[in-house]
Design a protein around this motif. Structure first.
Motif, PDB file in Angstrom:
ATOM      1  N   GLY A 248       0.550  -1.018   0.100  1.00 15.90           N
ATOM      2  CA  GLY A 248       0.308   0.224   0.318  1.00 15.90           C
ATOM      3  C   GLY A 248       1.101   1.325   0.217  1.00 15.90           C
ATOM      4  O   GLY A 248      -0.027   1.924   0.074  1.00 15.90           O
ATOM      5  N   ILE A 249       2.142   1.340  -0.391  1.00 14.28           N
ATOM      6  CA  ILE A 249       2.801   2.342  -0.165  1.00 14.28           C
ATOM      7  C   ILE A 249       2.651   2.712  -1.586  1.00 14.28           C
ATOM      8  O   ILE A 249       2.310   2.422  -2.641  1.00 14.28           O
ATOM      9  CB  ILE A 249       4.094   1.872   0.400  1.00 14.28           C
ATOM     10  CG1 ILE A 249       4.712   1.705   1.009  1.00 14.28           C
ATOM     11  CG2 ILE A 249       5.208   3.291   0.205  1.00 14.28           C
ATOM     12  CD1 ILE A 249       6.246   1.131   1.769  1.00 14.28           C
ATOM     13  N   ARG A 250       2.478   4.071  -2.040  1.00 14.98           N
ATOM     14  CA  ARG A 250       1.899   5.189  -3.156  1.00 14.98           C
ATOM     15  C   ARG A 250       3.988   4.767  -3.606  1.00 14.98           C
ATOM     16  O   ARG A 250       4.517   6.379  -3.632  1.00 14.98           O
ATOM     17  CB  ARG A 250       1.404   6.248  -3.299  1.00 14.98           C
ATOM     18  CG  ARG A 250       0.106   5.873  -2.316  1.00 14.98           C
ATOM     19  CD  ARG A 250      -0.220   7.325  -1.584  1.00 14.98           C
ATOM     20  NE  ARG A 250      -0.459   8.051  -2.756  1.00 14.98           N
ATOM     21  CZ  ARG A 250      -0.873   9.765  -2.169  1.00 14.98           C
ATOM     22  NH1 ARG A 250      -1.420   9.952  -1.134  1.00 14.98           N
ATOM     23  NH2 ARG A 250      -0.906  10.247  -3.645  1.00 14.98           N
ATOM     24  N   THR A 251       4.470   3.950  -4.213  1.00 19.31           N
ATOM     25  CA  THR A 251       5.553   4.342  -4.551  1.00 19.31           C
ATOM     26  C   THR A 251       6.370   5.161  -5.426  1.00 19.31           C
ATOM     27  O   THR A 251       6.770   5.911  -5.731  1.00 19.31           O
ATOM     28  CB  THR A 251       5.599   2.566  -5.372  1.00 19.31           C
ATOM     29  OG1 THR A 251       5.169   2.529  -5.928  1.00 19.31           O
ATOM     30  CG2 THR A 251       6.071   1.866  -4.610  1.00 19.31           C
ATOM     31  N   GLU A 252       5.065   6.145  -6.572  1.00 20.18           N
ATOM     32  CA  GLU A 252       5.223   6.431  -7.199  1.00 20.18           C
ATOM     33  C   GLU A 252       5.779   8.248  -6.634  1.00 20.18           C
ATOM     34  O   GLU A 252       6.609   8.222  -7.060  1.00 20.18           O
ATOM     35  CB  GLU A 252       4.297   7.205  -7.786  1.00 20.18           C
ATOM     36  CG  GLU A 252       3.973   6.602  -9.599  1.00 20.18           C
ATOM     37  CD  GLU A 252       3.799   6.639 -10.664  1.00 20.18           C
ATOM     38  OE1 GLU A 252       3.367   8.264 -10.898  1.00 20.18           O
ATOM     39  OE2 GLU A 252       4.257   5.715 -11.454  1.00 20.18           O
ATOM     40  N   ARG A 253       5.130   8.420  -5.344  1.00 20.23           N
ATOM     41  CA  ARG A 253       5.306   9.453  -4.560  1.00 20.23           C
ATOM     42  C   ARG A 253       6.109   9.680  -4.234  1.00 20.23           C
ATOM     43  O   ARG A 253       7.188  10.177  -4.011  1.00 20.23           O
ATOM     44  CB  ARG A 253       3.592   9.622  -4.055  1.00 20.23           C
ATOM     45  CG  ARG A 253       3.736  10.757  -2.962  1.00 20.23           C
ATOM     46  CD  ARG A 253       2.342  10.678  -2.636  1.00 20.23           C
ATOM     47  NE  ARG A 253       2.439  12.122  -1.117  1.00 20.23           N
ATOM     48  CZ  ARG A 253       2.984  11.129   0.053  1.00 20.23           C
ATOM     49  NH1 ARG A 253       2.554  10.779   0.408  1.00 20.23           N
ATOM     50  NH2 ARG A 253       2.994  12.396   0.866  1.00 20.23           N
ATOM     51  N   VAL A 254       6.560   8.263  -3.909  1.00 23.44           N
ATOM     52  CA  VAL A 254       8.368   8.041  -2.639  1.00 23.44           C
ATOM     53  C   VAL A 254       9.486   8.643  -3.642  1.00 23.44           C
ATOM     54  O   VAL A 254      10.482   8.859  -4.104  1.00 23.44           O
ATOM     55  CB  VAL A 254       8.329   6.537  -2.120  1.00 23.44           C
ATOM     56  CG1 VAL A 254       9.375   6.330  -1.158  1.00 23.44           C
ATOM     57  CG2 VAL A 254       6.891   6.451  -1.193  1.00 23.44           C
ATOM     58  N   ASN A 255       8.733   7.420  -4.492  1.00 25.31           N
ATOM     59  CA  ASN A 255       9.872   7.999  -6.338  1.00 25.31           C
ATOM     60  C   ASN A 255      10.456   9.526  -6.153  1.00 25.31           C
ATOM     61  O   ASN A 255      11.530   9.789  -6.118  1.00 25.31           O
ATOM     62  CB  ASN A 255       9.847   7.523  -7.358  1.00 25.31           C
ATOM     63  CG  ASN A 255       9.581   6.044  -7.800  1.00 25.31           C
ATOM     64  OD1 ASN A 255      10.475   5.329  -6.882  1.00 25.31           O
ATOM     65  ND2 ASN A 255       9.279   5.032  -7.934  1.00 25.31           N
ATOM     66  N   MET A 256       9.247  10.212  -6.263  1.00 24.65           N
ATOM     67  CA  MET A 256       9.489  12.027  -6.121  1.00 24.65           C
ATOM     68  C   MET A 256       9.822  12.809  -5.118  1.00 24.65           C
ATOM     69  O   MET A 256      10.729  13.051  -5.838  1.00 24.65           O
ATOM     70  CB  MET A 256       7.704  12.169  -6.818  1.00 24.65           C
ATOM     71  CG  MET A 256       7.604  13.602  -7.581  1.00 24.65           C
ATOM     72  SD  MET A 256       5.732  13.365  -7.310  1.00 24.65           S
ATOM     73  CE  MET A 256       5.967  14.810  -5.911  1.00 24.65           C
ATOM     74  N   LEU A 257       9.577  12.245  -4.193  1.00 28.71           N
ATOM     75  CA  LEU A 257      10.393  12.962  -3.129  1.00 28.71           C
ATOM     76  C   LEU A 257      11.678  12.849  -2.917  1.00 28.71           C
ATOM     77  O   LEU A 257      12.793  13.308  -2.607  1.00 28.71           O
ATOM     78  CB  LEU A 257       9.404  12.216  -2.075  1.00 28.71           C
ATOM     79  CG  LEU A 257       8.242  12.840  -1.651  1.00 28.71           C
ATOM     80  CD1 LEU A 257       7.241  12.691  -0.308  1.00 28.71           C
ATOM     81  CD2 LEU A 257       8.034  14.378  -1.666  1.00 28.71           C
TER      82      LEU A 257
END
Lengths: 579, 375
Positions: free
Chosen positions: A469-478
């Motif tokens: 359930g981790i929003r990987t897209e967002r983590v990548n971006m950050l």
């Protein structure tokens, strides 16, 4: 740029001092000045022959006060004028007040500070362009210097005194010994005492008595005197019969001691420079260790993100000062300035977060528009980001011009500590402290924050993290933005120690990639060790080869060979997966 | 990129026609005066770049090794040829000495030992192959033995190139330092400054290009080429099937280096100068751009890319000097993102897009289309 700033400060200090002295001497005539000094100088200026003039000046050696020195300086600079009256006797004059319509000034007499009156009682006004000033010749100037040297030996400021003591050994003039001996009896400062011993011993090396010469050699050897090295070396190599055997062996002994000391200084200095170069590499590579090491993106535009940080620092500096005018694409933009008084020292505190944010924003933009489509194609991310780097470089050129821009370091970065003859420049110390701080922050973010936990989870196994359930897209971006922000910090930092220009990033990009590869991808500790290792190796090779480029080439060769031994770098991330 | 975008039935004749055009028609038109000497010379330069692009494609498009050191091999070949050309100047130089001008300028009185043999053209020609070949052999052996691949290989070759460029910038290497070699006069007795010599050089370049493309075509269509592509797609499986992949890669790497070096050797007498700025990592990246733009994995795509990018550069760096880098960088980003197969892949991409569209039209009512998340 290091020596310049230090020299500039010294120059400022001496100018200030001179200014203060002149204010004291000209401004307050009544405030406890010693009339005999003025009179002596006036007498010297008006004396008939140069020999007489010299005699009079040399009498000042008995009482070399700062006031006397300032008068002598005025004389040398041509600020004392001669007025011949009808009887042919001359008076030494000083100019005062403001010039009138035909550029003439009111005058006062040098001897007593009273206005100069002509025979008819009217005040004398002279035009400095038409009246001769009191001239000096080389003999006079030498006499003045003798007095000035003595005055410097009595200077209340210990640093100036020490410099004067050290200077007195130059030329090995035995006439200077008595003054030094007299000073030694009074001197309390241990550094000044050491300098006195050194200077006296250097002068005594020319003594006619062998015992004194041997004694001097021994003293210099035990003091590990750097100043005496060349003199003793000349003594040793000089095969004249004049220097007897015992003196020569003492000189030899002293020379070995001094050279051992120099080797030790060089080793410590090299280690220190290597450490600071390693810190520069570390600061430059740490952002890359995140975008390349953790995320696997080959960001060839990393160097340009560093430049974004450096240019942000440049803008902030100008905002704190008098503003900035830019004209990209023919559009002129004026950024207003705050004109802060202490801006030169304060702006850096604001520039640091600003450059982090600016680079992080550019990184965010890049990630959203280009890089997120290329996560599975690392080789192509290399090519695309290279294209971006070309575009950014050209944009810098169009916005800020093709030449380097001027970023001033705050005053607290110039200066140094000298400990046991090893110079520790403050900017190099700052480099090391900054690197430690940045590493600490990065480590804390990655290991101790919720964001760091997410970053580690996504980087270890993207699919599994997505399943949880981790929003990987967002983590990548950050993560990418964080890495780019660190590059921006590196830029703010590099602007303090080097040039800021459109190709700033290009100078560091190969080194930065090598540092991360050697350290082992995905390991920040590895990056730290490899950066320091490469820095120290580079400086050591440079020291021994005496050539920075050959040293650099050898380091690159050594890295290629090192990767034979450990293909995945210093620290390998163990994994069972194959590709 | 593995599929042939245009069927071989069509592209065979196209290739033949363009080969004849480049080798025969262009020089003929030049000798008739219809193509300016300058233009022909420019095309000779483009075709040299084209040969280098094919070498990169052999390595990157077919074996999956992105080498950022091809400009190094290219200019090493150029330097070897340049050494011979420098000695052929003889006493015609500015200092009227047997030594190359830059050596006289640096205060040398005798020719260094390693320069002596370059008086002979066959020796220089052998060195054009041997020096870059040996460098590639040693570096490749070290790199492939320790299984350095992917981006690490790219970064290491970049470092190698960077180090070599730093070395060649130095005067005490006795290779001309900053300024490199220039002011060439004769090659094999013919004056390099007259049009007919340049025309012959152009024909040699065009012939070499055709030969290299044909040779690589043969190589990549052979069993060897099959293994080569297998290494690109999954090296571990090839390794587990019992092939010594390192040896295959080494062979390709050395071959590719030699091809690039030959191109460099032909480039120098036509352009008339070689200096260390030709061997920087940026030049290598630029050459990789040509391949990516033209279309990798097809042997004529890189040639198309090299010629078109350089023609664009010749025009744009004069018409829009400020914007040229932005155009180049921007078009590069676009190509990487939207045209993974380059110019040569556009028809296939268009066909695939049309086919998808037809499919979707047919199944619109039946089911929602499966969106492809990862391009």
């Amino acid at each position: 740029m290091f020596p310049f700033s230090a020299r500039r400060v010294a120059l400022c200090a001496s100018l200030l001092l001179r200014f203060a002295l002149s204010v004291v001497t000209c401004g307050t005539l009544a405030a406890g000045i010693n009339p005999p000094v003025r009179e002596t100088i006036a007498a010297a200026v008006t004396a008939g022959t140069p020999d007489e003039q010299r005699e009079i000046i040399l009498t000042l050696k008995s009482n070399p006060t700062p006031e006397a020195i300032s008068w002598l300086n005025k004389w040398k600079e041509g600020a004392i004028f001669l007025n011949q009256d009808d009887a042919g006797s001359a008076t030494a004059l000083l100019l005062t007040g403001a010039p009138d319509a035909d550029d003439s000034y009111a005058t006062i007499k040098l001897s007593d500070g009273k206005p100069m009156l002509a025979a008819d009682g009217s005040p004398v006004r002279i035009n400095p362009k038409t009246v001769d000033f009191a001239d000096t010749d080389s003999g006079l100037r030498r006499a003045m210097k003798e007095v000035a040297d003595l005055a410097a030996l009595a200077d209340p400021d210990p640093e100036k005194r020490i410099r004067a003591i050290q200077d007195s050994a130059i030329g090995q003039n035995p006439d200077k010994l008595p003054a030094l001996e007299a000073l030694k009896r009074l001197e309390k400062n241990p550094k000044a005492q050491r300098a006195l011993d050194e200077s006296m011993a250097i002068i005594q090396l020319t003594s006619s008595e062998p015992a004194q010469r041997i004694e001097a050699c021994n003293t210099l050897g035990s003091l590990r005197s750097l100043a005496a090295r060349d003199i003793i070396k000349a003594m040793v190599s000089d095969s004249d019969a004049e220097t007897d055997k015992e003196t020569r062996s003492a000189a030899n002994h002293a020379l070995t001691e001094i050279e051992t000391h120099i080797a030790a200084i060089n080793a410590v200095g090299t280690a220190f420079r290597g450490l600071s170069l390693g810190s520069v590499l570390l600061v430059v590579a740490i952002g890359l260790a995140i975008t390349f090491g953790l995320m696997g993106i080959i960001n060839m535009a990393h160097g340009e993100l560093i430049a974004v940080g450096a240019y942000t620092t440049y803008i902030i500096q100008n905002v704190f000062a008098s503003g900035l005018k830019l004209s990209p694409f023919g559009v002129s933009i004026a950024i207003p300035g705050l004109n802060l008084q202490s801006g030169a020292n304060l702006y850096f505190a604001v520039a640091l977060p600003a450059s982090f944010l600016a680079a992080a924003l550019v990184g965010l933009l890049l990630e959203r528009t280009v890089i997120r489509f290329l996560y599975r194609r690392p080789l192509e991310s290399l090519l695309a980001t290279w294209g971006i780097s070309l575009v950014l470089q050209q944009l810098f050129r169009l916005i800020f011009g093709a030449n380097n821009v001027q970023v001033n370091s705050p005053l607290w970065l110039s200066g140094n500590w000298t400990i046991n003859d090893v110079v520790f420049g403050w900017n190099r110390v700052f480099v090391i402290v900054f690197a430690v701080a940045i590493i600490a922050v990065t480590w804390l973010v990655i290991n101790k924050t919720p964001l760091g936990l997410l970053i580690r989870a996504v980087m270890q196994n993207r699919n599994m993290a997505a399943c949880m359930g981790i929003r990987t897209e967002r983590v990548n971006m950050l993560t990418f933005a964080f890495g780019c922000g660190l590059a921006g910090l590196a830029g703010a930092f590099l602007s303090q120690i080097g040039n800021v220009g459109p190709s700033l990033g290009q100078n560091y990009i190969v080194d930065a990639f090598m540092t991360v590869v050697v350290g082992g991808v995905g390991n920040i500790l590895g990056t730290v060790i490899s950066a320091l290792g490469i820095g120290v190796a580079d400086q050591t090779l440079q020291q021994y080869l005496g050539n920075p480029v050959t040293g650099k080439i050898l380091v690159l060769g050594a890295i290629i060979l090192f990767l034979q031994w450990r293909p995945a770098g210093l620290f390998v991330t163990r994994s069972r997966s194959l590709d | 990129m593995t599929s042939n975008p245009i069927s071989s039935r069509i592209h065979g004749p196209i290739l033949l026609v363009s080969a004849v055009f480049l080798v025969v028609v262009m020089p003929w038109l030049n000798s008739c005066g219809l193509i300016a000497d300058f233009t022909l010379n420019l095309w000779g330069k483009y075709l040299c770049y084209g040969i280098m692009a094919v070498a990169i494609d052999l390595l990157w498009g077919f074996t999956g090794l992105l080498c950022l050191g091809q400009a190094l091999f290219f200019s090493l070949g150029g330097y070897m040829m340049g050494m011979h050309l420098m000695l052929m100047i003889g006493k015609l130089g500015q200092y009227k000495s047997d030594l190359p001008d830059f050596m006289v300028f640096l205060g040398h009185t005798t020719l260094p030992g390693f320069w002596q043999a370059f008086h002979s053209f066959p020796f220089a020609l052998a060195m054009v192959f041997l020096v870059p070949g040996l460098l590639a052999l040693v570096f490749g052996y070290l790199a492939f033995r320790s299984r350095i691949k992917g981006v690490y290989f790219s970064i290491l070759t970049q470092a190698l190139t960077y180090g070599a460029a730093l070395l060649f910038f130095r005067n005490d290497l006795l290779m001309g330092g900053n300024n490199g070699f220039t002011d060439f006069r004769t090659l094999l007795g013919s004056d390099l400054r007259i049009a007919s010599t340049q025309r012959i050089l152009y024909i040699c370049t065009a012939l070499l290009l055709v030969a290299v493309v044909a040779g690589c075509k043969w190589l990549t269509n052979s069993r060897f080429g099959l293994i080569q592509r297998a290494i690109r797609d999954s090296e571990n499986r090839v390794l587990f099937s019992g092939y010594a992949t390192a040896n295959f890669k080494l062979f390709i790497f050395v071959t590719s280096a030699m091809i690039a070096a030959t191109a460099g050797a032909l480039y120098v007498p036509q352009v008339g100068i070689i200096n260390p700025s030709e061997m920087t990592p940026e030049k290598s990246l630029e050459a990789v751009v040509w391949v990516a733009l033209g279309g990798r994995g097809s042997l004529y795509g890189p040639v198309l890319g090299a010629v078109s990018v350089n023609a664009l550069k010749s025009w744009a760096s004069r018409a829009y000097p400020d914007l040229w880098l932005i155009i180049l960088g921007g078009s590069f980003v676009l190509v990487v993102m939207f045209m993974p197969n380059g110019i040569i892949g556009i028809p296939a991409q268009f066909a695939a897009w049309a086919a998808r569209r037809r499919n979707r039209d047919a199944t619109t009512a039946a089911a929602p289309a499966n969106r492809v998340t990862d391009p």
